[in-house]
Design an enzyme around this catalytic site. Structure first.
Site, PDB file in Angstrom:
ATOM      1  N   GLY A  11       0.784  -1.230   0.000  1.00  0.00           N
ATOM      2  CA  GLY A  11       0.000   0.000   0.000  1.00  0.00           C
ATOM      3  C   GLY A  11       0.815   1.279   0.000  1.00  0.00           C
ATOM      4  O   GLY A  11       0.307   2.335   0.384  1.00  0.00           O
ATOM      5  N   HIS A 111       1.213   1.063 -13.267  1.00  0.00           N
ATOM      6  CA  HIS A 111       2.049  -0.072 -13.685  1.00  0.00           C
ATOM      7  C   HIS A 111       3.519   0.316 -13.601  1.00  0.00           C
ATOM      8  O   HIS A 111       3.893   1.406 -14.052  1.00  0.00           O
ATOM      9  CB  HIS A 111       1.692  -0.510 -15.105  1.00  0.00           C
ATOM     10  CG  HIS A 111       2.435  -1.733 -15.519  1.00  0.00           C
ATOM     11  ND1 HIS A 111       2.081  -3.000 -15.094  1.00  0.00           N
ATOM     12  CD2 HIS A 111       3.555  -1.888 -16.262  1.00  0.00           C
ATOM     13  CE1 HIS A 111       2.938  -3.881 -15.580  1.00  0.00           C
ATOM     14  NE2 HIS A 111       3.848  -3.234 -16.282  1.00  0.00           N
TER      15      HIS A 111
END
Ligand code: GAR
Length: 190
Positions: A11, A111
């Site tokens: 996270g 990404h």
């Protein structure tokens, strides 16, 4: 702009978004909810820290895609937030038409490579092993083609002599932490 974040791991990108929000640097965006597909995702600990609800949603029955009952549970949970933007911040599952259609045009993904190079798993390791001298990260709109949707922005990272896979990963993550909140802020001001 109402934002929901989906993740699977530690996270750090969700943290970068929430820190930007706390610092008043997320434009007109507001994070309403964090959801993880793993009960032990580090991302869930950010909820209490930042005062944002965070919860596990069971993605079963599939291992790498979101379809069937798990998809229905995610659609229901995310819909309840009425989001304008769904941010995939390290959400390691392939989305299928049910979820994509429920939030059409509202889903963005982060990404860790300069797409269209090195899509799929381990974008940083792929770039490292291929020996490229320039890599980075990409934020793109999500479509049915994995890592193939319209590119919203990218940040480049040079691979220098003396870099290791670990030092490269750290540089790519630092770029991600700058890029993703900036893209969200920009989208909120459209
Ligand atoms: C990030 O590096 C993100 O680009 C990558 O997962 C990591 C999540 O880190 N996503 C993908 O590889 C998606 N194909 P985080 O949990 O610390 O934000």
């Amino acid at each position: 702009m109402r934002v929901v974040i989906l993740g699977s791991g530690r996270g750090s990108n969700a943290e970068a978004i929430l820190s930007a929000q706390q610092a008043g640097k997320l434009g007109g965006a507001r994070v309403l909810q964090l959801f993880a597909d793993k009960p032990d995702a580090g991302m869930l600990a950010l909820g209490p820290r930042f005062g944002v609800p965070a919860g596990f949603v069971d993605p079963a029955p599939f291992k790498t895609k979101l379809e069937g009952e798990g998809e229905a549970r995610f659609i229901a949970a995310v819909s309840a937030c009425a989001p304008d933007l769904v941010v995939l911040a390290g959400f390691m599952r392939v989305l299928k038409p049910g979820f994509l259609n429920a939030f059409a045009g509202k889903i963005i993904n982060l990404h860790p490579s300069l797409l269209p190079s090195f899509p799929g798993l381990d974008g940083i390791g792929q770039a490292w092993r291929r020996g490229v001298k320039l890599t980075g990260c990409t934020v793109h709109g999500v479509t049915a083609e994995v890592d193939g949707g319209p590119i919203l922005d990218q940040m480049a990272v040079r691979i220098e002599v003396g870099d290791t896979l670990e030092s490269l990963a750290a540089k790519v993550h630092a770029a991600e932490h700058a890029l993703l909140p900036a893209v969200i802020a920009r989208l909120s001001e459209r």
